[in-house]
Design a protein around this motif. Structure first.
Motif, PDB file in Angstrom:
ATOM      1  N   THR A 187       0.842  -1.194   0.000  1.00  0.00           N
ATOM      2  CA  THR A 187       0.000   0.000   0.000  1.00  0.00           C
ATOM      3  C   THR A 187       0.878   1.244   0.000  1.00  0.00           C
ATOM      4  O   THR A 187       2.015   1.210   0.459  1.00  0.00           O
ATOM      5  N   LEU A 188       0.329   2.313  -0.500  1.00  0.00           N
ATOM      6  CA  LEU A 188       1.023   3.587  -0.543  1.00  0.00           C
ATOM      7  C   LEU A 188       1.288   4.051   0.886  1.00  0.00           C
ATOM      8  O   LEU A 188       0.364   4.089   1.707  1.00  0.00           O
ATOM      9  N   PRO A 189       2.538   4.378   1.223  1.00  0.00           N
ATOM     10  CA  PRO A 189       2.814   4.862   2.582  1.00  0.00           C
ATOM     11  C   PRO A 189       1.992   6.112   2.893  1.00  0.00           C
ATOM     12  O   PRO A 189       1.683   6.910   2.022  1.00  0.00           O
ATOM     13  N   GLY A 190       1.646   6.242   4.172  1.00  0.00           N
ATOM     14  CA  GLY A 190       0.913   7.421   4.607  1.00  0.00           C
ATOM     15  C   GLY A 190      -0.589   7.307   4.458  1.00  0.00           C
ATOM     16  O   GLY A 190      -1.312   8.250   4.772  1.00  0.00           O
ATOM     17  N   GLN A 191      -1.073   6.161   3.999  1.00  0.00           N
ATOM     18  CA  GLN A 191      -2.507   5.960   3.861  1.00  0.00           C
ATOM     19  C   GLN A 191      -3.051   5.322   5.137  1.00  0.00           C
ATOM     20  O   GLN A 191      -2.351   4.647   5.865  1.00  0.00           O
ATOM     21  N   SER A 192      -4.325   5.509   5.374  1.00  0.00           N
ATOM     22  CA  SER A 192      -4.955   4.943   6.565  1.00  0.00           C
ATOM     23  C   SER A 192      -5.193   3.443   6.363  1.00  0.00           C
ATOM     24  O   SER A 192      -5.028   2.905   5.274  1.00  0.00           O
ATOM     25  N   ASP A 193      -5.589   2.802   7.444  1.00  0.00           N
ATOM     26  CA  ASP A 193      -5.931   1.382   7.378  1.00  0.00           C
ATOM     27  C   ASP A 193      -7.158   1.130   6.500  1.00  0.00           C
ATOM     28  O   ASP A 193      -7.491  -0.017   6.217  1.00  0.00           O
ATOM     29  N   ASP A 194      -7.839   2.212   6.071  1.00  0.00           N
ATOM     30  CA  ASP A 194      -9.006   2.043   5.200  1.00  0.00           C
ATOM     31  C   ASP A 194      -8.631   1.338   3.901  1.00  0.00           C
ATOM     32  O   ASP A 194      -9.431   0.581   3.351  1.00  0.00           O
ATOM     33  N   ILE A 195      -7.433   1.559   3.396  1.00  0.00           N
ATOM     34  CA  ILE A 195      -6.995   0.903   2.162  1.00  0.00           C
ATOM     35  C   ILE A 195      -6.916  -0.598   2.395  1.00  0.00           C
ATOM     36  O   ILE A 195      -7.360  -1.396   1.563  1.00  0.00           O
ATOM     37  N   THR A 196      -6.378  -1.010   3.535  1.00  0.00           N
ATOM     38  CA  THR A 196      -6.309  -2.430   3.876  1.00  0.00           C
ATOM     39  C   THR A 196      -7.716  -3.015   3.993  1.00  0.00           C
ATOM     40  O   THR A 196      -7.972  -4.122   3.521  1.00  0.00           O
ATOM     41  N   ARG A 197      -8.629  -2.263   4.581  1.00  0.00           N
ATOM     42  CA  ARG A 197     -10.025  -2.727   4.693  1.00  0.00           C
ATOM     43  C   ARG A 197     -10.649  -2.911   3.303  1.00  0.00           C
ATOM     44  O   ARG A 197     -11.357  -3.880   3.061  1.00  0.00           O
ATOM     45  N   LEU A 198     -10.393  -1.958   2.408  1.00  0.00           N
ATOM     46  CA  LEU A 198     -10.945  -2.064   1.054  1.00  0.00           C
ATOM     47  C   LEU A 198     -10.388  -3.297   0.333  1.00  0.00           C
ATOM     48  O   LEU A 198     -11.138  -4.021  -0.338  1.00  0.00           O
ATOM     49  N   ILE A 199      -9.092  -3.530   0.461  1.00  0.00           N
ATOM     50  CA  ILE A 199      -8.483  -4.705  -0.157  1.00  0.00           C
ATOM     51  C   ILE A 199      -9.096  -5.976   0.433  1.00  0.00           C
ATOM     52  O   ILE A 199      -9.406  -6.924  -0.289  1.00  0.00           O
ATOM     53  N   THR A 200      -9.297  -5.984   1.743  1.00  0.00           N
ATOM     54  CA  THR A 200      -9.886  -7.136   2.420  1.00  0.00           C
ATOM     55  C   THR A 200     -11.293  -7.409   1.903  1.00  0.00           C
ATOM     56  O   THR A 200     -11.630  -8.549   1.567  1.00  0.00           O
ATOM     57  N   LEU A 201     -12.118  -6.375   1.840  1.00  0.00           N
ATOM     58  CA  LEU A 201     -13.490  -6.547   1.348  1.00  0.00           C
ATOM     59  C   LEU A 201     -13.489  -7.030  -0.098  1.00  0.00           C
ATOM     60  O   LEU A 201     -14.230  -7.957  -0.461  1.00  0.00           O
ATOM     61  N   TRP A 202     -12.668  -6.398  -0.938  1.00  0.00           N
ATOM     62  CA  TRP A 202     -12.603  -6.794  -2.344  1.00  0.00           C
ATOM     63  C   TRP A 202     -12.153  -8.247  -2.480  1.00  0.00           C
ATOM     64  O   TRP A 202     -12.757  -9.019  -3.230  1.00  0.00           O
ATOM     65  N   ALA A 203     -11.080  -8.629  -1.785  1.00  0.00           N
ATOM     66  CA  ALA A 203     -10.533  -9.983  -1.918  1.00  0.00           C
ATOM     67  C   ALA A 203     -11.537 -11.034  -1.472  1.00  0.00           C
ATOM     68  O   ALA A 203     -11.697 -12.073  -2.126  1.00  0.00           O
ATOM     69  N   SER A 204     -12.227 -10.771  -0.378  1.00  0.00           N
ATOM     70  CA  SER A 204     -13.227 -11.718   0.123  1.00  0.00           C
ATOM     71  C   SER A 204     -14.351 -11.911  -0.899  1.00  0.00           C
ATOM     72  O   SER A 204     -14.756 -13.035  -1.198  1.00  0.00           O
ATOM     73  N   ASP A 205     -14.840 -10.818  -1.459  1.00  0.00           N
ATOM     74  CA  ASP A 205     -15.900 -10.882  -2.462  1.00  0.00           C
ATOM     75  C   ASP A 205     -15.400 -11.515  -3.758  1.00  0.00           C
ATOM     76  O   ASP A 205     -16.075 -12.365  -4.356  1.00  0.00           O
ATOM     77  N   PHE A 206     -14.216 -11.128  -4.202  1.00  0.00           N
ATOM     78  CA  PHE A 206     -13.663 -11.654  -5.453  1.00  0.00           C
ATOM     79  C   PHE A 206     -13.473 -13.169  -5.359  1.00  0.00           C
ATOM     80  O   PHE A 206     -13.822 -13.903  -6.282  1.00  0.00           O
ATOM     81  N   ALA A 207     -12.932 -13.650  -4.244  1.00  0.00           N
ATOM     82  CA  ALA A 207     -12.756 -15.102  -4.059  1.00  0.00           C
ATOM     83  C   ALA A 207     -14.102 -15.817  -4.093  1.00  0.00           C
ATOM     84  O   ALA A 207     -14.232 -16.873  -4.719  1.00  0.00           O
ATOM     85  N   ALA A 208     -15.110 -15.248  -3.462  1.00  0.00           N
ATOM     86  CA  ALA A 208     -16.440 -15.869  -3.469  1.00  0.00           C
ATOM     87  C   ALA A 208     -16.996 -15.935  -4.887  1.00  0.00           C
ATOM     88  O   ALA A 208     -17.583 -16.946  -5.288  1.00  0.00           O
ATOM     89  N   ARG A 209     -16.787 -14.868  -5.675  1.00  0.00           N
ATOM     90  CA  ARG A 209     -17.260 -14.886  -7.062  1.00  0.00           C
ATOM     91  C   ARG A 209     -16.512 -15.904  -7.918  1.00  0.00           C
ATOM     92  O   ARG A 209     -17.014 -16.352  -8.937  1.00  0.00           O
ATOM     93  N   LEU A 210     -15.300 -16.288  -7.487  1.00  0.00           N
ATOM     94  CA  LEU A 210     -14.517 -17.320  -8.176  1.00  0.00           C
ATOM     95  C   LEU A 210     -14.832 -18.725  -7.644  1.00  0.00           C
ATOM     96  O   LEU A 210     -14.187 -19.690  -8.031  1.00  0.00           O
ATOM     97  N   ASP A 211     -15.821 -18.819  -6.755  1.00  0.00           N
ATOM     98  CA  ASP A 211     -16.196 -20.079  -6.102  1.00  0.00           C
ATOM     99  C   ASP A 211     -15.055 -20.667  -5.281  1.00  0.00           C
ATOM    100  O   ASP A 211     -14.906 -21.890  -5.176  1.00  0.00           O
TER     101      ASP A 211
END
Length: 190
Positions: free
Chosen positions: A87-111
């Motif tokens: 992640t880009l330095p100086g960013q909040s943990d919100d970026i990590t949360r967004l990646i987490t949400l995306w990855a969880s959903d993306f994996a589910a869509r891939l079964d």
């Protein structure tokens, strides 16, 4: 709106390599381990590396290499593996949360049932600053599954995240990432 998409141009790949270098410099300045055995910025520069980035209004906030890899040597069953997440330095943990949400959903869509990742762990998992990082990751839904040899050579903390369909997420994060290819040692197609 955020957008997760593949890095498709030489300029985007160079921007990702610079982001990785900035993150590695930030880690070193804060006394955190930096991978020594692999030239990670070079991986992002290579056109054949299928890397992805999280963008906000055209600005790269994070990059990673998503892979379908059931043979990590740890964990059971096929997974979406996020390699070299930076992640880009100086960013909040919100970026990590967004990646987490995306990855969880993306994996589910891939079964797939789980997302896996690793983070460098040269010391015991209970030792700060690694313990603080792992605490923030568990707060976003990741499970720490011990430590051991990582894919990139060094000792790593092993992380798992359950896959979960998140239908409303597309209003926040547009996903243009195709299903990742299986790695050469994917034995599920044998």
């Amino acid at each position: 709106m955020y957008e997760m998409r593949m890095l498709s141009t030489a300029a985007e790949r160079e921007e990702a390599a610079s982001l990785v270098q900035d993150r590695q410099n930030w880690l070193a300045m804060h006394g955190l381990p930096v991978p020594a055995q692999a030239d990670i910025p070079a991986q992002f520069r290579e056109a054949q590396t299928l890397s992805a980035g999280l963008f906000e209004d055209g600005r790269l906030l994070a990059c990673m290499i998503p892979e379908h890899d059931p043979n990590l040597g740890w964990g059971e069953g096929p997974c979406l593996f996020l390699r070299s997440v930076h992640t880009l330095p100086g960013q909040s943990d919100d970026i990590t949360r967004l990646i987490t949400l995306w990855a969880s959903d993306f994996a589910a869509r891939l079964d797939l049932h789980v997302v896996r990742a690793e983070t460098l762990a040269r010391h015991a998992l209970e030792t700060d600053p690694l313990a603080a990082l792992l605490g923030r990751l568990t707060d976003t839904g990741w499970n720490v599954c011990g430590s051991g040899p990582g894919r990139d050579g060094g000792r790593a903390a092993r992380l798992e995240l359950p896959a979960e369909h998140r239908p409303g997420l597309r209003a926040l994060i547009s996903c243009q990432v195709p299903a990742p290819q299986s790695t050469p040692d994917d034995r599920s197609n044998a």
